[in-house]
Design a protein around this motif. Sequence first.
Motif, PDB file in Angstrom:
ATOM      1  N   VAL A   1      76.720  27.327   3.406  1.00 49.52           N
ATOM      2  CA  VAL A   1      75.451  27.969   3.042  1.00 49.52           C
ATOM      3  C   VAL A   1      75.253  29.157   3.976  1.00 49.52           C
ATOM      4  N   LEU A   2      75.007  30.314   3.372  1.00 50.35           N
ATOM      5  CA  LEU A   2      74.901  31.535   4.154  1.00 50.35           C
ATOM      6  C   LEU A   2      73.434  31.881   4.452  1.00 50.35           C
ATOM      7  N   THR A   3      73.175  32.234   5.715  1.00 50.87           N
ATOM      8  CA  THR A   3      71.813  32.643   6.088  1.00 50.87           C
ATOM      9  C   THR A   3      71.572  34.086   5.658  1.00 50.87           C
ATOM     10  N   LYS A   4      70.302  34.465   5.633  1.00 52.18           N
ATOM     11  CA  LYS A   4      69.980  35.828   5.196  1.00 52.18           C
ATOM     12  C   LYS A   4      70.459  36.845   6.246  1.00 52.18           C
ATOM     13  N   PRO A   5      70.647  38.097   5.850  1.00 53.89           N
ATOM     14  CA  PRO A   5      71.060  39.107   6.826  1.00 53.89           C
ATOM     15  C   PRO A   5      70.026  39.205   7.947  1.00 53.89           C
ATOM     16  N   TYR A   6      70.506  39.205   9.159  1.00 53.84           N
ATOM     17  CA  TYR A   6      69.605  39.261  10.307  1.00 53.84           C
ATOM     18  C   TYR A   6      70.370  39.882  11.455  1.00 53.84           C
ATOM     19  N   ASN A   7      69.654  40.632  12.260  1.00 53.66           N
ATOM     20  CA  ASN A   7      70.372  41.338  13.302  1.00 53.66           C
ATOM     21  C   ASN A   7      70.829  40.417  14.430  1.00 53.66           C
ATOM     22  N   CYS A   8      72.120  40.465  14.736  1.00 55.71           N
ATOM     23  CA  CYS A   8      72.624  39.718  15.877  1.00 55.71           C
ATOM     24  C   CYS A   8      72.596  40.673  17.062  1.00 55.71           C
ATOM     25  N   PRO A   9      72.108  40.188  18.228  1.00 54.55           N
ATOM     26  CA  PRO A   9      72.036  41.101  19.371  1.00 54.55           C
ATOM     27  C   PRO A   9      73.411  41.504  19.921  1.00 54.55           C
ATOM     28  N   GLY A  10      74.478  40.847  19.430  1.00 55.22           N
ATOM     29  CA  GLY A  10      75.821  41.164  19.924  1.00 55.22           C
ATOM     30  C   GLY A  10      76.279  42.555  19.494  1.00 55.22           C
ATOM     31  N   GLU A  11      77.270  43.073  20.244  1.00 51.70           N
ATOM     32  CA  GLU A  11      77.800  44.403  19.911  1.00 51.70           C
ATOM     33  C   GLU A  11      79.324  44.391  19.814  1.00 51.70           C
TER      34      GLU A  11
ATOM     35  N   GLU B   1      77.352  45.750   7.917  1.00 49.16           N
ATOM     36  CA  GLU B   1      77.104  46.263   6.574  1.00 49.16           C
ATOM     37  C   GLU B   1      75.628  46.008   6.261  1.00 49.16           C
ATOM     38  N   THR B   2      74.957  46.974   5.655  1.00 52.38           N
ATOM     39  CA  THR B   2      73.541  46.751   5.347  1.00 52.38           C
ATOM     40  C   THR B   2      73.400  45.638   4.308  1.00 52.38           C
ATOM     41  N   ASN B   3      72.385  44.824   4.500  1.00 55.20           N
ATOM     42  CA  ASN B   3      72.067  43.716   3.589  1.00 55.20           C
ATOM     43  C   ASN B   3      73.089  42.592   3.529  1.00 55.20           C
ATOM     44  N   ILE B   4      73.960  42.525   4.534  1.00 54.71           N
ATOM     45  CA  ILE B   4      74.932  41.431   4.609  1.00 54.71           C
ATOM     46  C   ILE B   4      74.797  40.853   6.026  1.00 54.71           C
ATOM     47  N   PRO B   5      74.835  39.509   6.165  1.00 53.94           N
ATOM     48  CA  PRO B   5      74.756  38.966   7.525  1.00 53.94           C
ATOM     49  C   PRO B   5      75.870  39.559   8.395  1.00 53.94           C
ATOM     50  N   LYS B   6      75.523  39.856   9.629  1.00 56.06           N
ATOM     51  CA  LYS B   6      76.485  40.511  10.511  1.00 56.06           C
ATOM     52  C   LYS B   6      77.744  39.651  10.646  1.00 56.06           C
TER      53      LYS B   6
ATOM     54  N   ARG C   1      77.998  23.398   6.041  1.00 54.36           N
ATOM     55  CA  ARG C   1      78.404  24.364   7.057  1.00 54.36           C
ATOM     56  C   ARG C   1      77.507  25.584   6.920  1.00 54.36           C
ATOM     57  N   ILE C   2      76.702  25.827   7.949  1.00 57.43           N
ATOM     58  CA  ILE C   2      75.798  26.976   7.895  1.00 57.43           C
ATOM     59  C   ILE C   2      76.524  28.180   8.481  1.00 57.43           C
ATOM     60  N   ILE C   3      76.656  29.214   7.703  1.00 61.12           N
ATOM     61  CA  ILE C   3      77.379  30.395   8.186  1.00 61.12           C
ATOM     62  C   ILE C   3      76.486  31.644   8.061  1.00 61.12           C
ATOM     63  N   GLY C   4      76.938  32.726   8.670  1.00 61.29           N
ATOM     64  CA  GLY C   4      76.168  33.974   8.587  1.00 61.29           C
ATOM     65  C   GLY C   4      75.737  34.455   9.949  1.00 61.29           C
ATOM     66  N   GLY C   5      76.648  35.043  10.708  1.00 61.88           N
ATOM     67  CA  GLY C   5      76.266  35.595  12.010  1.00 61.88           C
ATOM     68  C   GLY C   5      75.945  34.511  13.023  1.00 61.88           C
ATOM     69  N   ASN C   6      75.052  34.820  13.926  1.00 60.20           N
ATOM     70  CA  ASN C   6      74.784  33.940  15.046  1.00 60.20           C
ATOM     71  C   ASN C   6      73.522  33.113  14.797  1.00 60.20           C
ATOM     72  N   TRP C   7      73.714  31.842  14.479  1.00 56.85           N
ATOM     73  CA  TRP C   7      72.601  30.955  14.119  1.00 56.85           C
ATOM     74  C   TRP C   7      71.498  30.971  15.170  1.00 56.85           C
TER      75      TRP C   7
ATOM     76  N   SER D   1      77.243  21.781  10.478  1.00 55.22           N
ATOM     77  CA  SER D   1      77.711  22.627  11.585  1.00 55.22           C
ATOM     78  C   SER D   1      77.016  23.974  11.597  1.00 55.22           C
ATOM     79  N   PHE D   2      76.866  24.497  12.799  1.00 54.50           N
ATOM     80  CA  PHE D   2      76.297  25.834  13.010  1.00 54.50           C
ATOM     81  C   PHE D   2      77.298  26.700  13.746  1.00 54.50           C
ATOM     82  N   GLU D   3      77.205  28.006  13.493  1.00 49.25           N
ATOM     83  CA  GLU D   3      78.035  28.957  14.235  1.00 49.25           C
ATOM     84  C   GLU D   3      77.161  29.654  15.274  1.00 49.25           C
ATOM     85  N   THR D   4      77.582  29.651  16.526  1.00 45.21           N
ATOM     86  CA  THR D   4      76.790  30.348  17.524  1.00 45.21           C
ATOM     87  C   THR D   4      77.674  30.892  18.645  1.00 45.21           C
ATOM     88  N   ARG D   5      77.023  31.495  19.628  1.00 43.44           N
ATOM     89  CA  ARG D   5      77.773  32.091  20.742  1.00 43.44           C
ATOM     90  C   ARG D   5      77.616  31.208  21.977  1.00 43.44           C
ATOM     91  N   PRO D   6      78.642  31.169  22.827  1.00 45.35           N
ATOM     92  CA  PRO D   6      78.553  30.290  24.000  1.00 45.35           C
ATOM     93  C   PRO D   6      77.372  30.621  24.910  1.00 45.35           C
TER      94      PRO D   6
END
Length: 479
Positions: A61-71, A78-83, A126-132, A177-182
């Motif tokens: 399941v994909l989360t909505k597009p949202y800005n991840c603070p990562g660089e 891409e605009t309108n797509i989860p990072k 499985r929740i996907i889409g950038g940084n939960w 499951s969630f995807e995140t950063r350490p």
Amino acid sequence: MASIKRSFAKKNKINCPSNISLLKEYHKLVNKKRIEKNDEIEKLLITRPVRSLSGVVNVSVLTKPYNCPGECIYCPKETNIPKSYLSGEPAVERAKKLKYDPYLQVKNRIESLQLGGHPTDKIEVRIIGGNWSSYPKKYKEWFIKRCFEACNNKKDETLKKAQKRNETAKHRIIGMSFETRPDFINQKEIEEMLLLGATKIEIGVQSIYNDVLILNKRGHLVEDTIRATEMLKNAGFKVSYQVMLNLPGSNPQRDIEMFKELFSNPDFKPDYLKIYPCALVKEAPLYNLYLKGRYKPYTKEVLIETIKEIKKHIPIYVRIERIIRDIPSPLIVEGGAKLSNLRQLIDSQKICKCIRCREIRDIKNEEVLLFREDYDASNGKEIFLSFEDKNRKNVYSILRLRITDSDTALIREVHVYGQATPISKKGAQHKGLGMLMVKEAEKIANKKRIAIISGVGVRDYYRKKLGYRLSKTYMIKTF
Ligand code: SF4
Ligand SMILES: [Zn+2]
């Protein structure tokens, strides 16, 4: 099967029917009692049986597009797509059509799995889409509640109520499951993820070399990975590492050394692995480095050889989930990452000892033995139990037990493999292997208490079959 369908279609001058349409008709006839239910027919018509081979079906399941603070410099924006995702990826396209609505995504997926003949009573979400972890708390709660409601086919006032209902629902969420950063892992985040129902956390490790992490602007260091790994394991989570090959600053030799270290240094030793070769896409800042001649992707030959070498160092307690992202090949500028059939080219089964390469597909009539593997990891002791054939070629079930200074031992995973069988049917899932392993773990642990991190949909099993009770988010037994 395909040739029978073709010759029938030719003879009757009709288009060759798809398995899905045949299954649909078959179910209609069974419901009208015009034919009898037949397991053999269902098995023949099931589409891509591999989807339910691990004993459960996966629903992403994909989360909505949202800005991840990562660089991160390789990450597409891409605009309108989860990072970190791209339009064209199958999961993204499915989610986009449904406006990233979690309820509809889960519902649709269950329906299409059912149409394909797959059992859907045990679901791993499985929740996907950038940084939960960077999404707002309110959104996250709403999102997960909607996932449960889609499985329950009913709305509830609170997440807790939806979870309670799911314990005995037709489609039970047995893992999440969630995807995140350490660097986002802390005690508060862990508590929150437990309450949502998570059982496995995928962390974007990418590299264990600080110079590579800095060069790629990951925004965290290896020390964060080490700390997060220990905290997650101590909370009972299964830990999955996403690791990237071919990052700027690395090379094939360094990549191989990294994997050797991942499984020799107790600071790491993840349970699951996703090995992603860096995919060079125009939407990521890395593309500029490439244009300036400062980055070159591995060729397909180099990539294949590197992964083959890496696979030799994977221990038997690890499951490699993926070795390539689902990015459509035309979106990748050049290099081995364009190969979508990488897994087949590597011919994993011959060289890899990981769980995925050995998990049982068709239940065989063979003797299974209990194996035990002990190793030190993240300031604790891990005991990996498994039922396998005597040559250790076929894995039937696994259990992960963690022992630390605490007076509570943790069971972080119980998994029985084999074609997912509906809860009421017989199969490997129901031969009692899971129960035998838990009883063995209780003996080995020899602690005051055992806590099992359990998907909401498995709580009832531990309660009724093994005498555990729910305490906060764990199933607990006191001795
Ligand atoms: S943390 Fe993940 S989503 Fe965020 S920029 Fe880095 S790769 Fe992209
Ligand atoms: Zn493998």
